[in-house]
Design a protein around this motif. Structure first.
Motif, PDB file in Angstrom:
ATOM      1  N   UNK A 148     -19.136  -3.141   8.262  1.00 46.25           N
ATOM      2  CA  UNK A 148     -18.463  -4.054   7.332  1.00 46.25           C
ATOM      3  C   UNK A 148     -18.027  -3.229   6.127  1.00 46.25           C
ATOM      4  N   UNK A 149     -16.720  -3.113   5.930  1.00 43.82           N
ATOM      5  CA  UNK A 149     -16.216  -2.349   4.790  1.00 43.82           C
ATOM      6  C   UNK A 149     -16.552  -3.095   3.500  1.00 43.82           C
ATOM      7  N   UNK A 150     -17.045  -2.360   2.514  1.00 45.63           N
ATOM      8  CA  UNK A 150     -17.504  -2.975   1.266  1.00 45.63           C
ATOM      9  C   UNK A 150     -16.671  -2.435   0.108  1.00 45.63           C
ATOM     10  N   UNK A 151     -16.085  -3.357  -0.671  1.00 44.62           N
ATOM     11  CA  UNK A 151     -15.371  -2.966  -1.883  1.00 44.62           C
ATOM     12  C   UNK A 151     -16.390  -2.646  -2.970  1.00 44.62           C
ATOM     13  N   UNK A 152     -16.364  -1.422  -3.481  1.00 45.11           N
ATOM     14  CA  UNK A 152     -17.314  -1.018  -4.521  1.00 45.11           C
ATOM     15  C   UNK A 152     -16.780  -1.341  -5.906  1.00 45.11           C
ATOM     16  N   UNK A 197       0.850  -1.189   0.000  1.00 47.91           N
ATOM     17  CA  UNK A 197       0.000   0.000   0.000  1.00 47.91           C
ATOM     18  C   UNK A 197       0.891   1.247   0.000  1.00 47.91           C
ATOM     19  N   UNK A 198       0.543   2.218  -0.823  1.00 47.17           N
ATOM     20  CA  UNK A 198       1.292   3.473  -0.881  1.00 47.17           C
ATOM     21  C   UNK A 198       0.583   4.591  -0.130  1.00 47.17           C
ATOM     22  N   UNK A 199      -0.747   4.662  -0.265  1.00 49.28           N
ATOM     23  CA  UNK A 199      -1.488   5.761   0.346  1.00 49.28           C
ATOM     24  C   UNK A 199      -2.965   5.386   0.463  1.00 49.28           C
ATOM     25  N   UNK A 200      -3.624   5.960   1.471  1.00 43.56           N
ATOM     26  CA  UNK A 200      -5.057   5.782   1.697  1.00 43.56           C
ATOM     27  C   UNK A 200      -5.652   7.165   1.896  1.00 43.56           C
ATOM     28  N   UNK A 201      -6.854   7.403   1.379  1.00 51.20           N
ATOM     29  CA  UNK A 201      -7.493   8.710   1.552  1.00 51.20           C
ATOM     30  C   UNK A 201      -8.989   8.537   1.746  1.00 51.20           C
ATOM     31  N   UNK A 202      -9.553   9.376   2.618  1.00 48.31           N
ATOM     32  CA  UNK A 202     -11.007   9.416   2.760  1.00 48.31           C
ATOM     33  C   UNK A 202     -11.552  10.584   1.956  1.00 48.31           C
ATOM     34  N   UNK A 203     -12.878  10.665   1.843  1.00 47.60           N
ATOM     35  CA  UNK A 203     -13.499  11.771   1.122  1.00 47.60           C
ATOM     36  C   UNK A 203     -13.452  12.992   2.032  1.00 47.60           C
ATOM     37  N   UNK A 204     -12.528  13.912   1.742  1.00 44.06           N
ATOM     38  CA  UNK A 204     -12.291  15.029   2.648  1.00 44.06           C
ATOM     39  C   UNK A 204     -13.448  16.021   2.668  1.00 44.06           C
ATOM     40  N   UNK A 205     -14.376  15.916   1.692  1.00 43.68           N
ATOM     41  CA  UNK A 205     -15.549  16.785   1.712  1.00 43.68           C
ATOM     42  C   UNK A 205     -16.605  16.277   2.685  1.00 43.68           C
ATOM     43  N   UNK A 228     -13.806   6.071   0.726  1.00 45.75           N
ATOM     44  CA  UNK A 228     -12.427   5.696   1.001  1.00 45.75           C
ATOM     45  C   UNK A 228     -11.791   5.133  -0.258  1.00 45.75           C
ATOM     46  N   UNK A 229     -10.525   5.483  -0.487  1.00 43.40           N
ATOM     47  CA  UNK A 229      -9.792   4.923  -1.622  1.00 43.40           C
ATOM     48  C   UNK A 229      -8.409   4.505  -1.146  1.00 43.40           C
ATOM     49  N   UNK A 230      -7.949   3.357  -1.634  1.00 43.16           N
ATOM     50  CA  UNK A 230      -6.634   2.830  -1.286  1.00 43.16           C
ATOM     51  C   UNK A 230      -5.821   2.617  -2.561  1.00 43.16           C
ATOM     52  N   UNK A 231      -4.513   2.886  -2.477  1.00 47.45           N
ATOM     53  CA  UNK A 231      -3.631   2.780  -3.652  1.00 47.45           C
ATOM     54  C   UNK A 231      -2.442   1.901  -3.303  1.00 47.45           C
ATOM     55  N   UNK A 232      -1.856   1.261  -4.341  1.00 47.35           N
ATOM     56  CA  UNK A 232      -0.681   0.425  -4.075  1.00 47.35           C
ATOM     57  C   UNK A 232       0.425   0.675  -5.094  1.00 47.35           C
ATOM     58  N   UNK A 262      -8.446   0.841  -5.087  1.00 48.45           N
ATOM     59  CA  UNK A 262      -9.673   0.196  -4.615  1.00 48.45           C
ATOM     60  C   UNK A 262     -10.545   1.249  -3.962  1.00 48.45           C
ATOM     61  N   UNK A 263     -11.827   1.254  -4.313  1.00 54.10           N
ATOM     62  CA  UNK A 263     -12.783   2.226  -3.784  1.00 54.10           C
ATOM     63  C   UNK A 263     -13.717   1.497  -2.826  1.00 54.10           C
ATOM     64  N   UNK A 264     -13.890   2.061  -1.627  1.00 51.00           N
ATOM     65  CA  UNK A 264     -14.593   1.379  -0.543  1.00 51.00           C
ATOM     66  C   UNK A 264     -15.728   2.226   0.009  1.00 51.00           C
ATOM     67  N   UNK A 265     -16.692   1.515   0.596  1.00 51.38           N
ATOM     68  CA  UNK A 265     -17.681   2.140   1.471  1.00 51.38           C
ATOM     69  C   UNK A 265     -17.376   1.660   2.880  1.00 51.38           C
ATOM     70  N   UNK A 266     -17.088   2.606   3.788  1.00 47.37           N
ATOM     71  CA  UNK A 266     -16.744   2.222   5.147  1.00 47.37           C
ATOM     72  C   UNK A 266     -18.006   2.022   5.980  1.00 47.37           C
ATOM     73  N   UNK A 267     -17.841   1.296   7.074  1.00 42.79           N
ATOM     74  CA  UNK A 267     -18.964   1.019   7.964  1.00 42.79           C
ATOM     75  C   UNK A 267     -18.634  -0.159   8.844  1.00 42.79           C
TER      76      UNK A 267
END
Length: 335
Positions: A202-206, A168-176, A185-189, A195-200
């Motif tokens: 149970x985290x869900x890969x969209x 993993x290189x970086x993770x970011x949430x929707x800052x707005x 949430x988005x994760x990069x490698x 990978x684009x996620x919905x947090x909660x």
């Protein structure tokens, strides 16, 4: 237009890591916290708004809560949750969480290193999300999800996300602070996969945004827009709902080391190894709802390999940059 302001001095220089600058504005105290990594140390600087009054602290990465041994720190970042703010350090040995000023460690998590593992294991990529979670990536591609109580030290790993196969290189949430199609949430490698996620609970890969063979070193998310900075100097902008590319810009001549977005305006700052830092603005077309990106400003910090670039306020009226082997943080203010 932006002009250069008085620099903020640090106790030691910045290491050659991308995303090597974190900024936490504290408006009610008229203070701004800055953090930059030097080896196994984090330089923490508390600065008044005018940059004249400075307070310094250095944190050292420790092996375990007992504090024996040290390890190289890969990233340091403040995670702002509704109930509390924590300073999170990701290193070769594990993950540490501190009170915002670095005065008290509240949690330590050791990285698992299997006996058969031939390469070093480390943590990298940090973001808060979902109201009470902090996510931290690892060199194995796993993402640890920590459940953060409103106070106290009862922090637990509640989930491990296993969609990435590269570090993993970086993770970011929707800052707005918005959820578009649930995506926040988005994760990069290292391969460039997003990978684009919905947090909660149970985290869900969209969905996944496939790699095109170049590492994505920095990623940001704002109002349903995903922005990736890549090793070839390109910035690519995606729609979070569909994953479709909307904008592709050859923004820098060398590796992009850092991106940041001002949440209230959609301004984007990019810093790279080519010594340039640029400011852009993101928007959606009223006619098509497509995402647009416009260039606003560029500065050259001569002979400095950028390590980090961050806005210092939610509007993006000022930003700061760090550079390899540079013992100061350079600030720019809008005029």
């Amino acid at each position: 237009m932006y002009k250069r302001e008085k620099s903020i001095q640090m106790k030691s220089s910045s290491s050659a890591l991308y995303n090597n600058l974190s900024v936490l504005p504290i408006p009610h105290k008229k203070l701004t916290y800055f953090a930059a990594i030097h080896g196994s140390l984090v330089n923490l600087v508390s600065s008044s708004t005018d940059g004249l009054n400075l307070s310094h602290r250095q944190l050292q990465s420790k092996e375990g809560g007992s504090g024996h041994g040290s390890s190289l720190i890969m990233q340091a970042s403040w995670c702002v949750l509704p109930s509390r703010t924590l300073l999170v350090l990701a290193s070769q040995k594990g993950i540490q969480m501190y009170e915002p000023d670095g005065s008290i460690m509240v949690y330590w998590h050791a990285m698992d290193t299997p006996e058969a593992q031939t390469e070093a294991v480390f943590a990298r990529g940090i973001a808060a999300t979902g109201g009470h979670y902090i996510t931290v990536g690892s060199s194995t591609g796993s993402i640890l999800v920590f459940n953060i109580p409103a106070k106290g030290t009862n922090i637990t790993v509640c989930e491990v996300l296993e969609e990435h196969r590269d570090p993993i290189t970086e993770i970011a949430n929707d800052c707005a602070g918005e959820k578009h199609c649930g995506a926040d949430l988005v994760t990069a490698d290292d391969s460039g996969l997003l990978c684009v996620w919905e947090s909660g609970d149970d985290f869900k890969l969209l969905h996944k945004i496939p790699s095109y063979g170049v590492s994505c070193s920095s990623v940001r998310m704002w109002a349903g827009v995903i922005v990736g900075g890549y090793g070839n100097g390109e910035i690519q902008v995606y729609d979070a709902e569909s994953g479709a590319m909307q904008v592709e810009v050859k923004a820098h001549a060398r590796w992009i080391s850092s991106l940041d977005i001002a949440p209230t305006t959609g301004k984007l700052v990019s810093g790279a190894e080519d010594s340039f830092v640029s400011v852009w603005i993101l928007s959606r077309s009223p006619e098509t709802n497509g995402i647009e990106m416009e260039h606003l400003h560029t500065e050259c910090v001569t002979d400095i390999q950028m390590c980090g670039a961050r806005f210092c306020d939610p509007e993006g009226s000022s930003f700061a940059v760090s550079g390899y082997d540079l013992s100061e943080i350079i600030r720019f203010v809008q005029v």
